[in-house]
Design a protein around this motif. Structure first.
Motif, PDB file in Angstrom:
ATOM      1  N   LYS A 341      35.801  36.682  56.667  1.00  0.00           N
ATOM      2  CA  LYS A 341      35.503  37.591  55.545  1.00  0.00           C
ATOM      3  C   LYS A 341      36.783  38.220  55.008  1.00  0.00           C
ATOM      4  O   LYS A 341      36.986  38.324  53.792  1.00  0.00           O
ATOM      5  CB  LYS A 341      34.528  38.670  56.006  1.00  0.00           C
ATOM      6  N   THR A 342      37.667  38.610  55.918  1.00  0.00           N
ATOM      7  CA  THR A 342      38.943  39.219  55.518  1.00  0.00           C
ATOM      8  C   THR A 342      39.797  38.235  54.723  1.00  0.00           C
ATOM      9  O   THR A 342      40.357  38.579  53.682  1.00  0.00           O
ATOM     10  CB  THR A 342      39.718  39.684  56.776  1.00  0.00           C
ATOM     11  N   ILE A 343      39.884  37.000  55.204  1.00  0.00           N
ATOM     12  CA  ILE A 343      40.697  35.978  54.523  1.00  0.00           C
ATOM     13  C   ILE A 343      40.135  35.673  53.141  1.00  0.00           C
ATOM     14  O   ILE A 343      40.876  35.625  52.149  1.00  0.00           O
ATOM     15  CB  ILE A 343      40.743  34.685  55.371  1.00  0.00           C
ATOM     16  N   ILE A 344      38.826  35.470  53.064  1.00  0.00           N
ATOM     17  CA  ILE A 344      38.187  35.132  51.781  1.00  0.00           C
ATOM     18  C   ILE A 344      38.279  36.287  50.804  1.00  0.00           C
ATOM     19  O   ILE A 344      38.594  36.103  49.623  1.00  0.00           O
ATOM     20  CB  ILE A 344      36.715  34.721  52.015  1.00  0.00           C
ATOM     21  N   LYS A 345      38.011  37.500  51.280  1.00  0.00           N
ATOM     22  CA  LYS A 345      38.070  38.693  50.420  1.00  0.00           C
ATOM     23  C   LYS A 345      39.488  38.885  49.872  1.00  0.00           C
ATOM     24  O   LYS A 345      39.684  39.152  48.687  1.00  0.00           O
ATOM     25  CB  LYS A 345      37.634  39.906  51.237  1.00  0.00           C
ATOM     26  N   ASN A 346      40.475  38.745  50.748  1.00  0.00           N
ATOM     27  CA  ASN A 346      41.881  38.857  50.322  1.00  0.00           C
ATOM     28  C   ASN A 346      42.204  37.842  49.236  1.00  0.00           C
ATOM     29  O   ASN A 346      42.871  38.148  48.250  1.00  0.00           O
ATOM     30  CB  ASN A 346      42.808  38.626  51.522  1.00  0.00           C
ATOM     31  N   TYR A 347      41.746  36.618  49.451  1.00  0.00           N
ATOM     32  CA  TYR A 347      42.041  35.538  48.511  1.00  0.00           C
ATOM     33  C   TYR A 347      41.371  35.782  47.160  1.00  0.00           C
ATOM     34  O   TYR A 347      42.003  35.654  46.107  1.00  0.00           O
ATOM     35  CB  TYR A 347      41.590  34.197  49.089  1.00  0.00           C
ATOM     36  N   LEU A 348      40.085  36.134  47.176  1.00  0.00           N
ATOM     37  CA  LEU A 348      39.340  36.331  45.921  1.00  0.00           C
ATOM     38  C   LEU A 348      39.874  37.503  45.110  1.00  0.00           C
ATOM     39  O   LEU A 348      39.739  37.534  43.892  1.00  0.00           O
ATOM     40  CB  LEU A 348      37.851  36.535  46.225  1.00  0.00           C
ATOM     41  N   ASN A 349      40.465  38.467  45.790  1.00  0.00           N
ATOM     42  CA  ASN A 349      41.033  39.625  45.081  1.00  0.00           C
ATOM     43  C   ASN A 349      42.263  39.259  44.255  1.00  0.00           C
ATOM     44  O   ASN A 349      42.607  39.956  43.294  1.00  0.00           O
ATOM     45  CB  ASN A 349      41.417  40.717  46.075  1.00  0.00           C
ATOM     46  N   LYS A 350      42.922  38.154  44.627  1.00  0.00           N
ATOM     47  CA  LYS A 350      44.191  37.794  43.971  1.00  0.00           C
ATOM     48  C   LYS A 350      44.169  36.433  43.281  1.00  0.00           C
ATOM     49  O   LYS A 350      45.064  36.116  42.508  1.00  0.00           O
ATOM     50  CB  LYS A 350      45.321  37.799  45.008  1.00  0.00           C
ATOM     51  N   ASN A 351      43.168  35.613  43.576  1.00  0.00           N
ATOM     52  CA  ASN A 351      43.171  34.247  43.064  1.00  0.00           C
ATOM     53  C   ASN A 351      41.804  33.855  42.510  1.00  0.00           C
ATOM     54  O   ASN A 351      40.783  34.490  42.792  1.00  0.00           O
ATOM     55  CB  ASN A 351      43.541  33.261  44.190  1.00  0.00           C
TER      56      ASN A 351
END
Length: 359
Positions: A341-351
């Motif tokens: 969840k942390t990895i996906i959330k981080n990614y979606l916030n920037k990409n």
């Protein structure tokens, strides 16, 4: 008798580097009895970062001898000697490669002062030549120039000989190279990979994953790993037996697969970065993330269900709600849901991803 050396190179792709400077000090265990120091015209461009590091540029080397002009002197001064260097695997590989280009099989036994230092001088924060010699009070001039680094290695080696009272480590640390076996080992491993985005696994002789890497171009990343001369990289280079890899097709899957498998495998030579977990939820409870797959017409899919990451995988299915049960069978479930969840959330916030379908 020892031949203590240091080599500066042009940088560049593995086994395509050229020598720009070489220094060899013949050492009898007490004093230097002979020496050879020379700039070398590599007949190729020097990488810009190497010029900044060493101060050696192509203009300086214009009138320097080419390698074939100094080859005989190198053979003579190293004859019946054990080669000693700080990260011998690098210097020996570079030297052997240059001789191979001339059709000559250059074979010498070697000792590595990095390995000896790790065994005889414990608990050092760094075993790089610059930091180690500074911590030991060994004077060094002309850092990142062949003569300066080789002279510092002579002083370090003197200290190591004194510390090895029983002579056990020195005797057991000599590497007797069989070039027919060792020749081109790393190059063959590089050739076994591909110019694709994904993750790669470095295996030891028992098949165990000792290092996990990732990148947009796996072949380039493996090549970069074999060129590094850090303490960790040298150990990986010495212990690698095979390399496997998996294509991912997109950056999100590369990150997700890398961090999940890093957690699951705990490879010996990876740094484990602690990630701060996201405590906030996704914007929607149930949705599908669709991104580029590994092949044409294939899709990379992540299913979010009840605001948790259910799983990820690849499929050619058209994504419709009534096919959700089929999709679940295709996907690989994720156990560490908080990390995912942390990895996906981080990614979606920037990409951006190709598509998000709300369920």
């Amino acid at each position: 008798m020892y031949a203590i050396l240091d080599i500066e190179t042009t940088g560049g792709k593995f086994n395509e580097e050229g020598i720009t400077e070489i220094a060899i000090y013949k050492f009898d265990g007490h004093t230097i009895v002979d020496q050879f120091i020379s700039l070398v015209n590599p007949e190729k461009e020097i990488q810009k970062f190497v010029v900044k590091l060493t101060g050696i540029n192509n203009t300086m080397l214009k009138n320097a001898p080419k390698f074939y002009e100094v080859a005989k002197r190198i053979i003579e001064i190293t004859d019946n000697c054990t080669l000693v260097a700080h990260n011998t695997s690098f210097d020996y590989r570079i030297l052997s490669t240059e001789f191979e280009r001339l059709g000559y099989d250059f074979n010498r036994n070697t000792l590595c002062t990095v390995e000896l230092s790790q065994a005889l001088i414990l608990d050092q924060p760094s075993y790089s030549l610059g930091k180690l010699t500074k911590s030991l009070g060994i004077p060094m001039t002309d850092r990142h120039r062949a003569s300066g680094d080789a002279l510092a290695t002579v002083q370090l080696f003197k200290l190591l000989l004194e510390k090895d009272v029983q002579k056990n480590i020195i005797q057991n640390s000599v590497k007797y190279y069989n070039r027919s076996i060792e020749k081109d080992k790393h190059q063959k491993l590089i050739d076994s990979t591909a110019k694709v985005m994904g993750v790669f696994y470095v295996h030891d002789s028992e098949g165990k994953v000792i290092y996990l890497g990732r990148g947009k171009n796996i072949k380039a990343e493996v090549n970069r790993l074999f060129l590094k001369d850090t303490k960790r990289s040298i150990k990986i280079q010495d212990r690698v037996n095979s390399i496997s890899f998996e294509k991912t097709g997109n950056e999100l899957f590369t990150r997700l697969k890398y961090y999940i498998e890093l957690e699951a495998l705990s490879p010996k030579y990876n740094f484990k970065k602690k990630r701060k977990p996201f405590h906030q939820n996704f914007n929607n409870n149930d949705f599908i993330i669709i991104d580029k797959g590994r092949e044409i017409e294939e899709h990379a899919v992540i299913l979010i269900e009840n605001n948790e990451v259910f799983g990820y995988g690849y499929t050619n299915l058209a994504y419709q709600e009534n096919k959700l049960d089929i999709l679940k069978k295709v996907l690989t479930p994720i156990e560490n849901k908080e990390l995912a969840k942390t990895i996906i959330k981080n990614y979606l916030n920037k990409n951006k991803v190709q598509k998000i379908i709300r369920l």
